[in-house]
Structures are given as structure tokens and as C-alpha cells.
Design a protein around this motif. Structure first.
Motif, PDB file in Angstrom:
ATOM      1  N   GLU A  44       0.836  -1.208   0.000  1.00 59.85           N
ATOM      2  CA  GLU A  44       0.000   0.000   0.000  1.00 59.85           C
ATOM      3  C   GLU A  44       0.868   1.255   0.000  1.00 59.85           C
ATOM      4  O   GLU A  44       0.587   2.228  -0.713  1.00 59.85           O
ATOM      5  CB  GLU A  44      -0.923  -0.006   1.218  1.00 59.85           C
ATOM      6  N   GLU A  45       1.931   1.230   0.806  1.00 59.45           N
ATOM      7  CA  GLU A  45       2.831   2.378   0.858  1.00 59.45           C
ATOM      8  C   GLU A  45       3.530   2.588  -0.486  1.00 59.45           C
ATOM      9  O   GLU A  45       3.699   3.723  -0.950  1.00 59.45           O
ATOM     10  CB  GLU A  45       3.871   2.168   1.962  1.00 59.45           C
ATOM     11  N   LYS A  46       3.920   1.469  -1.098  1.00 58.39           N
ATOM     12  CA  LYS A  46       4.570   1.547  -2.404  1.00 58.39           C
ATOM     13  C   LYS A  46       3.614   2.112  -3.453  1.00 58.39           C
ATOM     14  O   LYS A  46       4.009   2.945  -4.282  1.00 58.39           O
ATOM     15  CB  LYS A  46       5.057   0.159  -2.829  1.00 58.39           C
TER      16      LYS A  46
ATOM     17  N   ILE B 179       2.380  13.999 -13.992  1.00 58.33           N
ATOM     18  CA  ILE B 179       1.235  14.546 -14.740  1.00 58.33           C
ATOM     19  C   ILE B 179       1.216  16.063 -14.631  1.00 58.33           C
ATOM     20  O   ILE B 179       0.986  16.775 -15.617  1.00 58.33           O
ATOM     21  CB  ILE B 179      -0.091  13.945 -14.224  1.00 58.33           C
ATOM     22  N   THR B 180       1.475  16.577 -13.427  1.00 59.97           N
ATOM     23  CA  THR B 180       1.514  18.026 -13.209  1.00 59.97           C
ATOM     24  C   THR B 180       2.615  18.665 -14.044  1.00 59.97           C
ATOM     25  O   THR B 180       2.417  19.728 -14.652  1.00 59.97           O
ATOM     26  CB  THR B 180       1.758  18.341 -11.719  1.00 59.97           C
TER      27      THR B 180
ATOM     28  N   SER C 269       1.742   9.137  -6.031  1.00 60.44           N
ATOM     29  CA  SER C 269       2.236  10.496  -5.804  1.00 60.44           C
ATOM     30  C   SER C 269       3.226  10.895  -6.904  1.00 60.44           C
ATOM     31  O   SER C 269       3.173  12.022  -7.421  1.00 60.44           O
ATOM     32  CB  SER C 269       2.925  10.593  -4.436  1.00 60.44           C
ATOM     33  N   ALA C 270       4.122   9.949  -7.248  1.00 56.93           N
ATOM     34  CA  ALA C 270       5.097  10.226  -8.305  1.00 56.93           C
ATOM     35  C   ALA C 270       4.398  10.452  -9.640  1.00 56.93           C
ATOM     36  O   ALA C 270       4.779  11.331 -10.416  1.00 56.93           O
ATOM     37  CB  ALA C 270       6.085   9.062  -8.405  1.00 56.93           C
TER      38      ALA C 270
END
Length: 277
Positions: free
Chosen positions: A24-26, A38-39, A32-33
Motif C-alpha cells: 500500500e505504501e509503495k 502529470i503536473t 504520488s510520483a
């Protein structure tokens, strides 16, 4: 908790969730990456859009502002009395100057034409009859057709209609027909064949002539370059095929050409991608 023979029994289930937590953390880190990328892409796309708009505005202003002085130069050069020029060398220099001014004049006005036409690339589509649009184009170039003794064979039976902006289909036909006349062979009467076909769901316009032709394999994409001239000895600026390609690709289509020197040319214009037939 369970009651067995009046005695409370507590059931304890122990499970190692370390792998799940790590997964889940991965996944959160990957999400997030991905959001960051995308941003960045969206920001980069906006920057490109702004730069393109600035370049278009700069091109428009430059071409527009050059029109007046170039026009004045062209008028002034025509006003000069060649009889007042002394010496063969001076006469030769004058005509070289005159020729260069005429070339700049043609290119500046052609560039303005291209820039102005770019603003129409988002025109709305409408249901058009090929025969009707062709007849309009034919009437507009009738004097050229007669002057070159051009004969035409026309067949729109397979695909009589298409949804397309009127101005764009008109311009495609006009540029391809005048291009054929411009590069007619001096050894034979010009014949142009204009047909429509359905290929893999796409409406295609085929224009074939028996003119000078060119080495299509060698020229490649250069054929469609702005101000590209395949036959320097033939008068012209070199914007016709550039405009045709710009129009067609805007509507999801593509342009193909088969040609060899002195064997004419066959342009196949895939007008759309089969979605708006």
C-alpha cells in the motif's frame, strides 16, 4: 468472544500484514510520483502552447508589417526608367535587384496567406457533395484549364459526400489541380484524373496527372515543406502542398504521393480517419 460450557473463550486471530502495508505504501508513493509527473507534463504542455502562440503572433506581426514596405519597393522598382540606366553592368544589377524584390514580395504575401489560413483550421464541418465543390473550383480556374488544354476525368461515384469544412475541401482541390497545371510536361497534353474512394473506412481523394513528376522517394516529406519548390525552373512560391498537408492532418487524415521524374504524380488524400464519414 464465545461461551463454551459457561466459560468465556476469546478467539484471537493474528495475521502478518507487513507485506500488504508495504504494498500500500509503495502504491501511494507510485501514485504520488505519477501525479507529480502529470503536473509537470501539464505545465510543460501549457508552456509549449504559450510559446506556439507567441511564435504565431510574431510570425503574423512580422509578415503583416513587411507587406507595406515590400509593396512600396515593388512599386518603386516598376517606376524606374531602365532607359536612364547607363551601362550593361548597371542594367544587369537592376534586373537582379528587381527579381529579388519580386521574390520577397511573393513570399511575404504567401506567408500572410498561410498565417491567415491557419486561423480557419477549426472551421465547422458540413455535409458536402464532391461534385458540387469540384464544379466551383473548376469554374474558378477555367481560364487556366483552357490555356493549358487540360482534360479531366472525374468520378465521385464511390464516395459522393463527406463531412468537411467547405473552405478546406475547396482549397485542397484548388491547390492540387493548379499544382498539376503548374508542373505539366511540355511533351504532352495534360490529363488530370480526380476520383474518390473508400479505403479502410476513410474517404480518399485521388488526384493523378501525367506531368513532370518528381522523385517522391528521394524528396520524402520535403515535398510538403513551406516554400519548397520541386522544379526551380517553374514559376511558383511553394506553399500549395504545405497548406494541403496542414488541412488534412488537422482533420486526422494523411497525404500520400507516388511519383517519378517525367511520369506524373498520384496524390492520395485520406481526408479523415474513418470516424466522420
Amino acid at each position: 468472544m464465545y461461551i463454551v460450557e459457561d466459560r468465556p473463550i476469546v478467539h484471537v486471530h493474528i495475521q502478518n500484514i507487513t507485506d500488504r502495508k508495504q504494498a500500500e505504501e509503495k502504491m501511494q508513493k507510485l501514485n504520488s510520483a505519477l501525479e507529480e509527473e502529470i503536473t509537470k507534463v501539464e505545465l510543460y504542455a501549457k508552456q509549449i502552447e504559450i510559446k506556439n502562440r507567441e511564435l504565431e503572433e510574431l510570425s503574423y506581426v512580422a509578415a503583416h508589417n513587411l507587406k507595406a514596405p515590400v509593396t512600396n519597393l515593388n512599386v518603386l522598382i516598376e517606376m524606374i526608367d531602365t532607359h536612364s540606366i547607363q551601362g550593361d553592368k548597371d542594367i544587369e544589377l537592376f534586373y537582379k535587384l528587381k527579381n529579388n524584390i519580386e521574390q520577397v514580395y511573393k513570399k511575404v504575401f504567401s506567408l500572410n496567406d498561410v498565417i491567415n489560413f491557419k486561423t480557419t483550421l477549426k472551421d465547422k464541418k458540413e455535409l458536402l457533395e464532391f461534385k458540387r465543390v469540384f464544379n466551383e473550383v473548376e469554374q474558378s480556374i477555367l481560364d487556366q484549364l483552357n490555356a493549358t488544354n487540360t482534360t479531366m476525368e472525374v468520378d465521385f461515384s464511390e464516395c459522393p459526400e463527406i463531412e468537411y469544412p467547405l473552405l478546406h475541401l475547396n482549397r485542397i482541390l484548388h491547390n492540387l489541380l493548379t499544382n498539376s497545371m503548374k508542373f505539366k510536361s511540355p511533351d504532352r497534353l495534360l490529363k488530370i484524373e480526380v476520383k474518390t474512394r473508400k479505403i479502410n473506412g476513410s474517404v480518399c481523394l485521388k488526384v493523378k496527372d501525367n506531368g513532370l513528376g518528381f522523385d517522391a522517394e528521394k524528396q520524402g516529406e520535403k515535398v510538403y515543406g513551406l516554400f519548397k519548390r520541386l522544379h526551380p525552373q517553374v514559376e511558383g512560391v511553394g506553399v500549395g502542398l504545405y497548406i494541403v498537408k496542414s488541412i488534412v492532418e488537422t482533420h486526422g487524415g494523411k497525404v500520400e504521393v507516388i511519383s517519378s521524374p517525367n511520369e506524373g504524380a498520384l496524390f492520395t488524400i485520406h481526408l479523415n480517419n474513418g470516424k466522420n464519414v
